[in-house]
Structures are given as C-alpha cells and as structure tokens.
Design a protein around this motif. Structure first.
Motif, PDB file in Angstrom:
ATOM      1  N   LEU A 108       0.841  -1.192   0.000  1.00 23.77           N
ATOM      2  CA  LEU A 108       0.000   0.000   0.000  1.00 23.77           C
ATOM      3  C   LEU A 108       0.878   1.245   0.000  1.00 23.77           C
ATOM      4  O   LEU A 108       1.947   1.265   0.621  1.00 23.77           O
ATOM      5  CB  LEU A 108      -0.910   0.014   1.226  1.00 23.77           C
ATOM      6  N   GLY A 109       0.436   2.272  -0.693  1.00 23.72           N
ATOM      7  CA  GLY A 109       1.200   3.511  -0.735  1.00 23.72           C
ATOM      8  C   GLY A 109       0.624   4.467  -1.753  1.00 23.72           C
ATOM      9  O   GLY A 109      -0.484   4.263  -2.265  1.00 23.72           O
ATOM     10  N   GLU A 110       1.386   5.497  -2.063  1.00 23.10           N
ATOM     11  CA  GLU A 110       0.973   6.477  -3.064  1.00 23.10           C
ATOM     12  C   GLU A 110       1.509   6.055  -4.424  1.00 23.10           C
ATOM     13  O   GLU A 110       2.707   5.823  -4.589  1.00 23.10           O
ATOM     14  CB  GLU A 110       1.522   7.862  -2.702  1.00 23.10           C
ATOM     15  N   ALA A 111       0.634   5.956  -5.426  1.00 24.19           N
ATOM     16  CA  ALA A 111       1.054   5.573  -6.776  1.00 24.19           C
ATOM     17  C   ALA A 111       1.630   6.791  -7.487  1.00 24.19           C
ATOM     18  O   ALA A 111       0.986   7.836  -7.593  1.00 24.19           O
ATOM     19  CB  ALA A 111      -0.128   5.023  -7.556  1.00 24.19           C
ATOM     20  N   VAL A 112       2.876   6.662  -7.957  1.00 24.15           N
ATOM     21  CA  VAL A 112       3.559   7.732  -8.688  1.00 24.15           C
ATOM     22  C   VAL A 112       4.257   7.115  -9.888  1.00 24.15           C
ATOM     23  O   VAL A 112       4.492   5.909  -9.929  1.00 24.15           O
ATOM     24  CB  VAL A 112       4.587   8.457  -7.799  1.00 24.15           C
ATOM     25  N   PHE A 113       4.610   7.951 -10.862  1.00 24.76           N
ATOM     26  CA  PHE A 113       5.329   7.425 -12.019  1.00 24.76           C
ATOM     27  C   PHE A 113       6.685   8.086 -12.155  1.00 24.76           C
ATOM     28  O   PHE A 113       6.856   9.275 -11.863  1.00 24.76           O
ATOM     29  CB  PHE A 113       4.512   7.575 -13.310  1.00 24.76           C
ATOM     30  N   ALA A 114       7.679   7.297 -12.590  1.00 25.40           N
ATOM     31  CA  ALA A 114       9.049   7.771 -12.797  1.00 25.40           C
ATOM     32  C   ALA A 114       9.398   7.594 -14.264  1.00 25.40           C
ATOM     33  O   ALA A 114       9.214   6.507 -14.822  1.00 25.40           O
ATOM     34  CB  ALA A 114      10.025   6.990 -11.914  1.00 25.40           C
ATOM     35  N   GLN A 164       7.100   2.443 -13.466  1.00 28.48           N
ATOM     36  CA  GLN A 164       8.177   2.763 -14.404  1.00 28.48           C
ATOM     37  C   GLN A 164       7.562   2.977 -15.783  1.00 28.48           C
ATOM     38  O   GLN A 164       6.955   2.075 -16.356  1.00 28.48           O
ATOM     39  CB  GLN A 164       9.213   1.643 -14.452  1.00 28.48           C
ATOM     40  N   THR A 165       7.738   4.196 -16.335  1.00 28.93           N
ATOM     41  CA  THR A 165       7.172   4.455 -17.660  1.00 28.93           C
ATOM     42  C   THR A 165       7.977   3.773 -18.762  1.00 28.93           C
ATOM     43  O   THR A 165       7.435   3.482 -19.820  1.00 28.93           O
ATOM     44  CB  THR A 165       7.108   5.967 -17.944  1.00 28.93           C
ATOM     45  N   LYS A 213      -4.339  12.973 -10.868  1.00 30.93           N
ATOM     46  CA  LYS A 213      -3.371  13.232  -9.796  1.00 30.93           C
ATOM     47  C   LYS A 213      -2.890  11.929  -9.166  1.00 30.93           C
ATOM     48  O   LYS A 213      -3.558  10.891  -9.269  1.00 30.93           O
ATOM     49  CB  LYS A 213      -3.917  14.182  -8.714  1.00 30.93           C
ATOM     50  N   THR A 214      -1.734  12.006  -8.514  1.00 27.00           N
ATOM     51  CA  THR A 214      -1.250  10.855  -7.761  1.00 27.00           C
ATOM     52  C   THR A 214      -2.260  10.539  -6.665  1.00 27.00           C
ATOM     53  O   THR A 214      -2.938  11.434  -6.148  1.00 27.00           O
ATOM     54  CB  THR A 214       0.113  11.134  -7.126  1.00 27.00           C
ATOM     55  N   ARG A 233       9.323  13.198 -11.346  1.00 33.30           N
ATOM     56  CA  ARG A 233      10.130  12.021 -11.004  1.00 33.30           C
ATOM     57  C   ARG A 233      10.736  11.436 -12.267  1.00 33.30           C
ATOM     58  O   ARG A 233      10.021  11.050 -13.176  1.00 33.30           O
ATOM     59  CB  ARG A 233       9.284  10.967 -10.276  1.00 33.30           C
ATOM     60  N   GLY A 234      12.058  11.389 -12.296  1.00 34.34           N
ATOM     61  CA  GLY A 234      12.758  10.866 -13.464  1.00 34.34           C
ATOM     62  C   GLY A 234      14.072  11.595 -13.656  1.00 34.34           C
ATOM     63  O   GLY A 234      14.445  12.475 -12.867  1.00 34.34           O
ATOM     64  N   ILE A 235      14.788  11.256 -14.728  1.00 30.49           N
ATOM     65  CA  ILE A 235      16.115  11.833 -14.958  1.00 30.49           C
ATOM     66  C   ILE A 235      16.139  12.670 -16.231  1.00 30.49           C
ATOM     67  O   ILE A 235      17.179  12.828 -16.862  1.00 30.49           O
ATOM     68  CB  ILE A 235      17.196  10.729 -15.012  1.00 30.49           C
ATOM     69  N   ASN A 236      14.986  13.249 -16.586  1.00 25.65           N
ATOM     70  CA  ASN A 236      14.893  14.013 -17.832  1.00 25.65           C
ATOM     71  C   ASN A 236      14.047  15.276 -17.649  1.00 25.65           C
ATOM     72  O   ASN A 236      13.295  15.655 -18.540  1.00 25.65           O
ATOM     73  CB  ASN A 236      14.298  13.135 -18.939  1.00 25.65           C
ATOM     74  N   GLN A 237      14.192  15.932 -16.495  1.00 25.82           N
ATOM     75  CA  GLN A 237      13.366  17.095 -16.174  1.00 25.82           C
ATOM     76  C   GLN A 237      14.124  18.394 -16.503  1.00 25.82           C
ATOM     77  O   GLN A 237      15.186  18.652 -15.953  1.00 25.82           O
ATOM     78  CB  GLN A 237      13.001  17.085 -14.683  1.00 25.82           C
ATOM     79  N   PRO A 238      13.580  19.243 -17.407  1.00 25.66           N
ATOM     80  CA  PRO A 238      14.294  20.468 -17.796  1.00 25.66           C
ATOM     81  C   PRO A 238      14.113  21.600 -16.786  1.00 25.66           C
ATOM     82  O   PRO A 238      13.005  21.903 -16.354  1.00 25.66           O
ATOM     83  CB  PRO A 238      13.637  20.824 -19.131  1.00 25.66           C
TER      84      PRO A 238
END
Length: 405
Positions: A34-40, A62-63, A133-134, A291-296
């Motif tokens: 159980l937790g908050e669903a988020v995407f990376a 994971q997208t 929303k998450t 969330r991720g490694i491609n945020q400008p």
C-alpha cells in the motif's frame, strides 16, 4: 516450475484510490503493498530509483516499458535497502544480461519483500495519474488478490495519505558517520568539512562532495544544533527525503538556528523545501510531481537549461519574479534561482543577504544526467568566500586592537 515462471502465472492487481483496477501478474514478492502511486520517467537507473529513500511509502510505476534487463549489483544501490513500497512494470526481463549483473531484479525484490506487478499497461496508468493526480493505491498478489474488488479498494482507502506523512526520521541513519575525501580519489588534505543531515540521503551525494575534497559528517535527521557544532563544520547541508515538508518542524527550527549562525547552507530536494519554510514561505503538494532523470530546469542567473534528475511531490510556494524580502525578515532578500520549464515550479532558492541556497532536484544524479554537478562547486565557493570574509573581518579587528595598544 521455477520462481520466475511461477510469478508470471500468479494473478496480481493494482487498485487505485478512485476505483480503477489494472490486472497483471506478480513481480517480486507476493502479498500486499500500500502507498501512493507515482510514475518515474527515467529510461535507465531503475536500481538507483528503487533504492532512493525519497520513494518511501510509494508505489512506483516505471514508464520505460522494459525493466530488469541489466539485473542488479552491489555497487549501484543509493542506500542500504530498497525503499519503494511496491513496484509496477510493463515488461519485466525474464533474465538479466549485463557483465556487472550479480542477480536479477526479481530476485532482489523477493529477497527484500517488495511486492510488485508486471504485465500491466504502464502507459495507461501514467496517463490516468496525470489526469487525475497521484493517489493512494495497492498492489495485491497471491492470496491477497483473491479478495473482492470492494475489499481491495477498502484496504486502499484505509491507508494513510502522503499529505501529513512524516517519513524522514524513518529512513534516516541512527548513527553519524563520516565520508572521507581520501576514499574517493582525493589526494590532498580535506579542503572543507560539512555537516550533512540525512533526511533520506542518496549514497552518491557525500561521494560528490568527497571527490572535491570535502569531508562529510552525515548526521541523523533528529540532530540538534549542538550535534552540528560538535563536528566544527565549514558548511551545512540538508538532503533529499520522503514525506510532507509541512511536518518537518524540527528540521526547519534547526536550519533557522544554522542560518542565524551565518553558516553556509546548501539543500537539495527536501532540503530546498525546508529552506523555503525556514525563510517563511509555504509548501504545497503537486498534482503528480516530478520524477525521473529528464526534467528540464533553467538556471535564471545564467540562462542555461539543465536536464535534471528529480523525485519530489511537494514544492515551495515563493514569488517567481525577482528578489523579494523573505517573510522571516531577518534573513533578508531571496530570489527563485531555478524554475521548471515544464510547469514553472520553483526549482531553486538563493538568499542574497546570507550564505544559503538550495535546489529542488538532484545534482548528485545517479544514474545521471550530470548537468547540475556545478552546484557542488558553487557550495565550495560559497564556503571559501564566507571563510575569506570572516578571516578578513578578524584581521581588521585584530589590527584595530593592536593599534589601540
């Protein structure tokens, strides 16, 4: 039938707070998460993602569609364990293929008891979270998945939301430790020493300092000003971490004490939100976070655009245009130094009258990118300038005292 084959045939369900259900098969351990669903959105670095303490109590989607193909190893973990509450992937690799791999991702998830789901449409899940929303969610597999849809949803609705969650103390270390420059390709004597508060620090952060000749005293989240002064630091740092910054009253109080001492400060992620609160600004929850490694991100001082690594669901509520007086007036003027080019969220704060700045993203950036590595050098320059100014003031005072004699 081996464990991987058995998992593929074990039914699993992802149940969202609004009643949406995605069905797939088990991945990793079976049971309930159980937790908050988020995407990376990172295309690589899944091991660094799942071991980032900032993901505590979150179910990570994971997208990138294919996950697990390089396995896992003992070198790339960003902390002492996996912190994601659950893991959601589309196409899990049946077997890893990489010369650094020591075991499969599935085996690691099983060993650490992390419940996951595979074979679901992660694109559809991501679109749903972006539009709505998450939200709270649950992964149910094995016997847990045999309950009715209503029973599964009731379990999700009974779980705690991320708003109001105080988690930094849960993920922080209990005992202080030191990261020495000499252990990380630095040949000379330490240039500076800093006190770093572990609110969910990633392992690469003190390494980035150590590579530049800085000795790092990593302290627990519950540390006091006396604990900080005990290590005689030249600077003060607060790390990333999970939870709602509105709950971090103890850390805000500590930072205000440090700022009053005029000790140079650098904060990232949670540390940025704490600086915002210490200056008197509020924080708020983002619709679905970054969330991720491609945020400008744009550095407004230079006009340069950085591609950054991020993991945050809250942000600082501060004026975007020009320098402004901090609501806590004793800290003088402050400006928003960095902004997100996706949605104009505050990505950095710079104090103009005291030696303090922070960013909302991750300059240590494991597994990359490294556009923001200059921020470590900027903090070293800030410590050097502060020390030089203090030495100059002391010499002036000593000279005047000598003249009076």
């Amino acid at each position: 039938m081996d464990a991987t084959t058995a998992a593929i045939s074990t039914p699993a369900a992802l149940v969202l707070e609004d009643g949406r259900i995605f069905r797939g098969t088990s991945y990793g351990a079976t049971g309930t998460a159980l937790g908050e669903a988020v995407f990376a959105t990172g295309m690589t670095g899944y091991q660094e993602t799942i071991t980032d303490p900032s993901y505590a109590r979150q179910l990570v989607v994971q997208t990138a569609p294919h996950i697990g193909n390089t396995g896992v190893n003992s070198e790339d973990a960003e902390s002492r364990r996996i912190w994601v509450a659950g893991y959601i992937v589309r196409d899990a690799a049946r077997r890893p293929s990489n010369w650094r791999s020591q075991r499969s991702l599935d085996e690691e998830l099983v060993e650490q008891g992390i419940v996951g789901i595979q074979g679901v449409d992660t694109r559809a899940i991501t679109r749903h979270l972006r539009e709505h929303k998450t939200m709270r969610a649950g992964i149910f597999s094995g016997d847990a998945a045999q309950a009715t849809d209503k029973e599964l949803l009731d379990s999700v609705l009974a779980s705690a939301p991320m708003e109001g969650a105080r988690l930094a103390e849960e993920v922080s270390v209990d005992t202080a430790y030191v990261v020495e420059p000499k252990d990380h390709r630095w040949d000379g004597e330490p240039r500076f020493s800093i006190a770093a508060i572990d609110l969910g620090i990633k392992a690469m952060t003190p390494v980035r300092f150590a590579e530049r000749g800085v000795r790092v005293h990593v302290l627990p989240a519950t540390s006091t000003l006396e604990d900080v002064k005990a290590v005689s630091p030249d600077g003060f740092f607060m790390s990333n971490g999970p939870g709602d910054p509105a709950t971090a009253d103890a850390q805000v109080k500590l930072l205000r004490s440090v700022l009053d001492e005029k000790l140079p400060y650098f904060g990232i992620c949670f540390g940025n939100q704490i600086l915002g609160r210490a200056l008197g600004f509020g924080t708020y929850k983002l619709r679905y976070g970054h969330r991720g490694i491609n945020q400008p991100v744009m550095d407004r001082r230079t006009g340069k655009v950085e591609i950054t690594s991020q993991n945050h669901g809250f942000a600082v509520d501060a004026p975007l245009d020009g320098a402004t007086q901090a609501p806590e007036e004793r800290y003088g003027r402050v400006e928003v130094s960095h902004i997100s080019l996706n949605d104009d969220v505050v990505e950095g704060l710079a104090c103009l009258d005291i030696p303090a700045f922070s960013v909302q993203y991750h300059p240590e950036a494991a597994a990359g990118p490294h556009d923001a590595a200059y921020l470590f050098d900027r903090f070293i320059d800030l410590m050097a300038d502060t020390k030089s100014a203090a030495d100059g003031a002391k010499n002036t005072t000593d000279s005047k005292t000598e003249d009076k004699k």
